[in-house]
Scaffold this motif. Structure first.
Motif, PDB file in Angstrom:
ATOM      1  N   LYS A  58      23.386   1.572 -49.524  1.00  0.00           N
ATOM      2  CA  LYS A  58      23.727   0.165 -49.328  1.00  0.00           C
ATOM      3  C   LYS A  58      24.311  -0.078 -47.933  1.00  0.00           C
ATOM      4  CE  LYS A  58      26.299  -3.590 -51.454  1.00  0.00           C
ATOM      5  NZ  LYS A  58      27.221  -3.981 -52.515  1.00  0.00           N
ATOM      6  N   LEU A  59      25.237   0.770 -47.488  1.00  0.00           N
ATOM      7  CA  LEU A  59      25.815   0.635 -46.148  1.00  0.00           C
ATOM      8  C   LEU A  59      24.746   0.857 -45.082  1.00  0.00           C
ATOM      9  CD1 LEU A  59      28.269   0.346 -44.231  1.00  0.00           C
ATOM     10  CD2 LEU A  59      28.461   2.835 -44.340  1.00  0.00           C
ATOM     11  N   GLY A 106      21.575   0.321 -45.305  1.00  0.00           N
ATOM     12  CA  GLY A 106      20.728  -0.872 -45.298  1.00  0.00           C
ATOM     13  C   GLY A 106      21.374  -2.034 -44.556  1.00  0.00           C
ATOM     14  N   LYS A 107      22.678  -2.245 -44.771  1.00  0.00           N
ATOM     15  CA  LYS A 107      23.404  -3.313 -44.064  1.00  0.00           C
ATOM     16  C   LYS A 107      23.353  -3.103 -42.558  1.00  0.00           C
ATOM     17  CE  LYS A 107      27.133  -4.716 -47.152  1.00  0.00           C
ATOM     18  NZ  LYS A 107      28.593  -4.680 -47.314  1.00  0.00           N
ATOM     19  N   LEU A 108      23.640  -1.876 -42.146  1.00  0.00           N
ATOM     20  CA  LEU A 108      23.639  -1.580 -40.712  1.00  0.00           C
ATOM     21  C   LEU A 108      22.245  -1.731 -40.108  1.00  0.00           C
ATOM     22  CD1 LEU A 108      26.045   1.503 -40.613  1.00  0.00           C
ATOM     23  CD2 LEU A 108      26.539  -0.840 -39.906  1.00  0.00           C
ATOM     24  N   MET A 109      21.223  -1.312 -40.825  1.00  0.00           N
ATOM     25  CA  MET A 109      19.856  -1.440 -40.316  1.00  0.00           C
ATOM     26  C   MET A 109      19.448  -2.908 -40.199  1.00  0.00           C
ATOM     27  SD  MET A 109      18.884   1.510 -39.547  1.00  0.00           S
ATOM     28  CE  MET A 109      20.459   2.288 -39.383  1.00  0.00           C
ATOM     29  N   ARG A 110      19.832  -3.724 -41.191  1.00  0.00           N
ATOM     30  CA  ARG A 110      19.522  -5.158 -41.113  1.00  0.00           C
ATOM     31  C   ARG A 110      20.202  -5.798 -39.915  1.00  0.00           C
ATOM     32  NH1 ARG A 110      20.199  -4.923 -46.606  1.00  0.00           N
ATOM     33  NH2 ARG A 110      22.273  -5.827 -46.509  1.00  0.00           N
ATOM     34  N   LEU A 111      21.441  -5.415 -39.642  1.00  0.00           N
ATOM     35  CA  LEU A 111      22.149  -5.941 -38.473  1.00  0.00           C
ATOM     36  C   LEU A 111      21.487  -5.510 -37.177  1.00  0.00           C
ATOM     37  CD1 LEU A 111      25.901  -5.584 -39.399  1.00  0.00           C
ATOM     38  CD2 LEU A 111      24.645  -7.682 -38.979  1.00  0.00           C
ATOM     39  N   MET A 112      20.994  -4.287 -37.153  1.00  0.00           N
ATOM     40  CA  MET A 112      20.388  -3.765 -35.938  1.00  0.00           C
ATOM     41  C   MET A 112      19.078  -4.462 -35.585  1.00  0.00           C
ATOM     42  SD  MET A 112      21.094   0.279 -36.233  1.00  0.00           S
ATOM     43  CE  MET A 112      22.749   0.915 -36.327  1.00  0.00           C
ATOM     44  N   VAL A 113      18.336  -4.920 -36.575  1.00  0.00           N
ATOM     45  CA  VAL A 113      17.045  -5.549 -36.289  1.00  0.00           C
ATOM     46  C   VAL A 113      17.119  -7.068 -36.269  1.00  0.00           C
ATOM     47  CG1 VAL A 113      15.748  -3.609 -37.204  1.00  0.00           C
ATOM     48  CG2 VAL A 113      16.279  -5.533 -38.700  1.00  0.00           C
ATOM     49  N   SER A 114      18.255  -7.645 -36.670  1.00  0.00           N
ATOM     50  CA  SER A 114      18.357  -9.097 -36.698  1.00  0.00           C
ATOM     51  C   SER A 114      18.554  -9.652 -35.299  1.00  0.00           C
ATOM     52  CB  SER A 114      19.500  -9.553 -37.600  1.00  0.00           C
ATOM     53  OG  SER A 114      20.729  -9.276 -36.995  1.00  0.00           O
ATOM     54  N   LYS A 115      18.117 -10.879 -35.101  1.00  0.00           N
ATOM     55  CA  LYS A 115      18.258 -11.540 -33.808  1.00  0.00           C
ATOM     56  C   LYS A 115      19.453 -12.476 -33.787  1.00  0.00           C
ATOM     57  CE  LYS A 115      13.384 -11.312 -32.806  1.00  0.00           C
ATOM     58  NZ  LYS A 115      12.162 -12.019 -32.510  1.00  0.00           N
TER      59      LYS A 115
END
Length: 86
Positions: A64-65, A67-76
């Motif tokens: 879960k953590l 996934g959160k970090l990966m979503r932040l890394m690819v978000s604009k």
């Protein structure tokens, strides 16, 4: 580089480290089958945070953590309030 004893403390510190400087942070996930240990390391070369576990229930928390970090890394979007909304 000591290991964090509690998951909540480690997750909070990892999120804070990422949000301070997203371009320098690296996340490493390592599993050793012979020991049955899963190690998560978050670093920006100045600060190194580590968490090690051999418990199967911790895998879901780590996933879960991660996934959160990966979503932040690819978000604009701006990273300022993104972690508080999840």
């Amino acid at each position: 580089m000591p290991y964090y004893q509690t998951w909540e403390e480690f997750a909070r510190a990892a999120e804070k480290l990422y949000l301070t400087d997203p371009m320098k942070v690296r996340v490493v996930l390592k599993y050793r089958h012979c020991d049955g240990n899963l190690c998560l390391k978050v670093t920006d070369d100045a600060v190194c945070l580590q968490y090690k576990t051999d418990q199967a229930q911790d895998v879901k928390k780590i996933e879960k953590l991660h996934g959160k970090l990966m979503r932040l890394m690819v978000s604009k979007e701006s990273h300022s309030g993104a972690m508080e909304t999840d």
